[in-house]
Write an enzyme that holds these catalytic residues in place. Structure first.
Site, PDB file in Angstrom:
ATOM      1  N   ARG A 147       0.796  -1.300   0.099  1.00  0.00           N
ATOM      2  CA  ARG A 147      -0.070  -0.054   0.043  1.00  0.00           C
ATOM      3  C   ARG A 147       0.919   0.983   0.154  1.00  0.00           C
ATOM      4  O   ARG A 147       1.915   1.229   0.883  1.00  0.00           O
ATOM      5  CB  ARG A 147      -0.840   0.160   1.215  1.00  0.00           C
ATOM      6  N   TYR A 159      -3.440  11.105   6.530  1.00  0.00           N
ATOM      7  CA  TYR A 159      -3.764   9.794   7.064  1.00  0.00           C
ATOM      8  C   TYR A 159      -2.668   8.741   6.442  1.00  0.00           C
ATOM      9  O   TYR A 159      -2.155   8.923   5.159  1.00  0.00           O
ATOM     10  CB  TYR A 159      -4.994   9.215   6.666  1.00  0.00           C
ATOM     11  N   ASP A 217      -5.139   3.855  -0.096  1.00  0.00           N
ATOM     12  CA  ASP A 217      -6.303   4.177   0.806  1.00  0.00           C
ATOM     13  C   ASP A 217      -6.922   5.389   0.595  1.00  0.00           C
ATOM     14  O   ASP A 217      -6.056   6.547   0.988  1.00  0.00           O
ATOM     15  CB  ASP A 217      -6.189   3.650   2.096  1.00  0.00           C
ATOM     16  N   HIS A 219      -9.413   6.804   2.176  1.00  0.00           N
ATOM     17  CA  HIS A 219      -9.696   6.906   3.657  1.00  0.00           C
ATOM     18  C   HIS A 219     -10.938   8.156   3.518  1.00  0.00           C
ATOM     19  O   HIS A 219     -11.080   9.030   4.340  1.00  0.00           O
ATOM     20  CB  HIS A 219      -8.632   7.450   4.352  1.00  0.00           C
ATOM     21  N   GLU A 243      -8.951   2.144  -2.060  1.00  0.00           N
ATOM     22  CA  GLU A 243      -9.915   1.922  -1.026  1.00  0.00           C
ATOM     23  C   GLU A 243     -10.609   2.969  -0.421  1.00  0.00           C
ATOM     24  O   GLU A 243      -9.992   4.079  -0.504  1.00  0.00           O
ATOM     25  CB  GLU A 243      -9.035   1.345   0.084  1.00  0.00           C
ATOM     26  N   GLU A 269     -14.212  -1.006   5.789  1.00  0.00           N
ATOM     27  CA  GLU A 269     -13.428  -1.355   7.202  1.00  0.00           C
ATOM     28  C   GLU A 269     -14.347  -0.837   8.409  1.00  0.00           C
ATOM     29  O   GLU A 269     -14.222  -1.204   9.500  1.00  0.00           O
ATOM     30  CB  GLU A 269     -12.141  -0.828   7.369  1.00  0.00           C
ATOM     31  N   ARG A 290     -13.912  -5.188   2.683  1.00  0.00           N
ATOM     32  CA  ARG A 290     -12.681  -4.806   3.570  1.00  0.00           C
ATOM     33  C   ARG A 290     -12.997  -4.882   5.110  1.00  0.00           C
ATOM     34  O   ARG A 290     -12.437  -4.392   6.094  1.00  0.00           O
ATOM     35  CB  ARG A 290     -12.421  -3.193   3.503  1.00  0.00           C
ATOM     36  N   HIS A 319      -9.701  -6.244   6.834  1.00  0.00           N
ATOM     37  CA  HIS A 319      -9.234  -5.232   7.604  1.00  0.00           C
ATOM     38  C   HIS A 319      -8.107  -5.835   8.763  1.00  0.00           C
ATOM     39  O   HIS A 319      -8.596  -6.581   9.377  1.00  0.00           O
ATOM     40  CB  HIS A 319     -10.206  -4.459   8.134  1.00  0.00           C
ATOM     41  N   GLU A 346      -4.712  -7.628   4.704  1.00  0.00           N
ATOM     42  CA  GLU A 346      -3.921  -6.293   5.188  1.00  0.00           C
ATOM     43  C   GLU A 346      -2.887  -6.743   6.430  1.00  0.00           C
ATOM     44  O   GLU A 346      -3.588  -7.470   7.472  1.00  0.00           O
ATOM     45  CB  GLU A 346      -4.858  -5.204   5.497  1.00  0.00           C
ATOM     46  N   TRP A 409     -12.351  11.903   8.005  1.00  0.00           N
ATOM     47  CA  TRP A 409     -11.119  11.661   8.338  1.00  0.00           C
ATOM     48  C   TRP A 409     -10.866  10.282   7.781  1.00  0.00           C
ATOM     49  O   TRP A 409     -11.402   9.355   8.015  1.00  0.00           O
ATOM     50  CB  TRP A 409     -10.556  11.761   9.784  1.00  0.00           C
TER      51      TRP A 409
HETATM   52  O1  EZ4 Z   1      -7.377   4.285   9.698  1.00  0.00           O
HETATM   53  O2  EZ4 Z   1      -8.001   1.152  11.429  1.00  0.00           O
HETATM   54  O3  EZ4 Z   1      -6.963   0.644   5.881  1.00  0.00           O
HETATM   55  N1  EZ4 Z   1      -6.653   0.739   7.000  1.00  0.00           N
HETATM   56  C1  EZ4 Z   1      -7.217   1.727   7.630  1.00  0.00           C
HETATM   57  C2  EZ4 Z   1      -6.876   1.828   9.001  1.00  0.00           C
HETATM   58  C3  EZ4 Z   1      -7.819   2.681   9.795  1.00  0.00           C
HETATM   59  C4  EZ4 Z   1      -7.808   2.493  11.338  1.00  0.00           C
HETATM   60  C5  EZ4 Z   1      -8.683   3.350  12.299  1.00  0.00           C
HETATM   61  O4  EZ4 Z   1      -8.769   2.828  13.324  1.00  0.00           O
HETATM   62  O5  EZ4 Z   1      -7.871   2.557   7.079  1.00  0.00           O
HETATM   63  O6  EZ4 Z   1      -5.477   2.241   9.194  1.00  0.00           O
HETATM   64 CO    CO Z   2      -8.654   1.879   5.138  1.00  0.00          CO
END
Ligand code: EZ4
Ligand code: CO
Length: 409
Positions: A147, A159, A217, A219, A243, A269, A290, A319, A346, A409
């Protein structure tokens, strides 16, 4: 067999974990993971105050019945706290059943469908040289899928980027939740991110070649039309998946994304039941599921969810961040090994203190995970070590845009 005790153990070696330990009259003990990052004590209370009294005296072999009883008798369905608590019970009961059978759990799930579980690791960097070093370090560790997360010019904290400063001085990618009394505030700008990211993937492909599976990701930060655009822009770099391109409680949004891009999509996730995937799976709007075993009602519910996904050629991408405990991780590995529609797993790797508290039988060899052959799920909890690391409040960060608006976030 009867359940004689159920104890909730909250420990914080490298981070907080919620573990359920179920004891039986035959001396067999089962472990379950109910860790919910940043909201750990809610699950601990749900278990201690509302679930443990219901478990005493029950037959631990009746896993499906216990799952249905906990889900339906609560009346209030779904939600991350409820489903993490049910997952903790479910994983512990599967651990007990497999120990009673004298087999590793994957044998009870149908046996191995493969010899090893392809894992991806988290590479990141503030700039290209740092990112390339991080990718090389992951390749040296054996990872065969990677990743890629990167800083973005003009944004202070993004992030998934390890080396950027965090409020409590810990490596950021390793554990985004920080031990701060209030959630840390980060900044975000989607247009800057979307301008910067394709060039980073172009550079990574030029450096590491076309073969290496690369993931990213998003996010939850884009609107549907932004996600469609980014998916298109990334097509030349042949991602394994993109993702969480949008906040996916809006399942219909993925119709628009899907119409515009062939970049494979992974979502879920933050989901906790099969219902969260109903449209996504039936309309084939995603390629990878996920969900975490820990957050989606345990082995029992995940097996059904992944069997549903299999009918649509959708695969697993369970996840596995550090906020899933080694117990939840081991449960995932048994499922990964057994199901036919496995995609990828992961694997962020826990720290040394966590590995001291949770003794694990799973292995990571040349990029492949394996749950091991120990009866049960293969994890033991050192309760004395756990007691040395009491709970510490910690929060995930949150985002504000430049004008002060709170953003996903
Ligand atoms: O941010 O599990 O793909 N993995 C993620 C993780 C999440 C955390 C949040 O608790 O997006 O790192
Ligand atoms: Co993620």
């Amino acid at each position: 067999m009867k359940i004689t005790a159920a104890d909730v153990i909250v420990t914080s070696p490298d981070r907080n974990f919620v573990t359920l330990k179920i004891t039986t009259d035959e001396g067999i003990i089962g472990l379950g993971d109910g860790t919910l990052n940043g909201r750990e004590l809610s699950v601990a209370s749900y278990l201690r105050d509302h679930v443990v009294p219901l478990l005493i005296g029950r037959d631990p072999h009746r896993i499906e019945d216990t799952w249905q009883f906990l889900y339906r008798s609560a009346y209030w369905r779904r939600g991350p706290v409820t489903m993490a608590a049910i997952a903790a019970v479910d994983i512990a009961l599967w651990d007990i059943k497999a120990k009673a059978a004298g087999m590793p759990l994957y044998q009870l799930l149908g046996g191995a469908s493969r010899t090893g579980i392809m894992a991806y690791g988290h590479a990141s960097g503030r700039d290209l040289p740092e990112l390339f070093d991080s990718i090389r370090r992951h390749l040296d560790l054996g990872f065969r899928s990677i990743r890629v997360q990167t800083s973005v010019p003009g944004i202070n904290a993004v992030y998934g980027v390890a080396a950027q400063p965090s409020v409590d001085g810990k490596r950021y990618d390793y554990e985004p939740a920080q031990r701060t009394p209030l959630p840390a505030e980060e900044d975000w700008d989607t247009r800057s991110y979307m301008r910067h990211l394709p060039g980073v993937f172009e550079a990574v492909r030029n450096e590491f070649g076309p073969e290496l599976p690369l993931l990213h990701d998003g996010h939850h930060r884009m609107t549907p039309i932004q996600a469609a655009r980014l998916g298109k822009d990334l097509e030349p770099y042949d991602l394994f998946w993109l993702e969480d391109c949008t906040p996916a409680e809006n399942q219909e949004a993925l119709r628009l994304v899907r119409q515009h891009t062939t970049t494979p999509l992974a979502i879920g996730e933050v989901f906790n039941t099969v219902w969260d995937y109903q449209t996504l799976i039936r309309e084939q709007l995603i390629d990878y599921v996920r969900s975490a075993v820990t957050h989606t009602g345990g082995i029992t519910a995940m097996r059904k969810l992944l069997d549903f996904a299999a009918q649509y050629q959708i695969k697993s991408g369970i996840h596995g961040p550090t906020d899933i405990s080694p117990v939840g991780m081991a449960a995932a590995l048994h499922l990964d090994l057994a199901i036919h529609n496995f995609g990828i797993q992961e694997y962020m790797q826990h720290g040394p203190l966590t590995n001291e508290v949770f003794r694990q039988s799973f292995t990571f060899t040349e990029g492949y995970l394996h749950p091991g052959e120990q009866p049960g799920i293969g994890v033991e909890l050192d309760e004395e070590a756990a007691a040395r690391f009491p709970y510490q409040p910690a929060y995930l960060p949150f985002n504000r845009l430049k004008d002060g608006t709170v953003h996903d976030w």
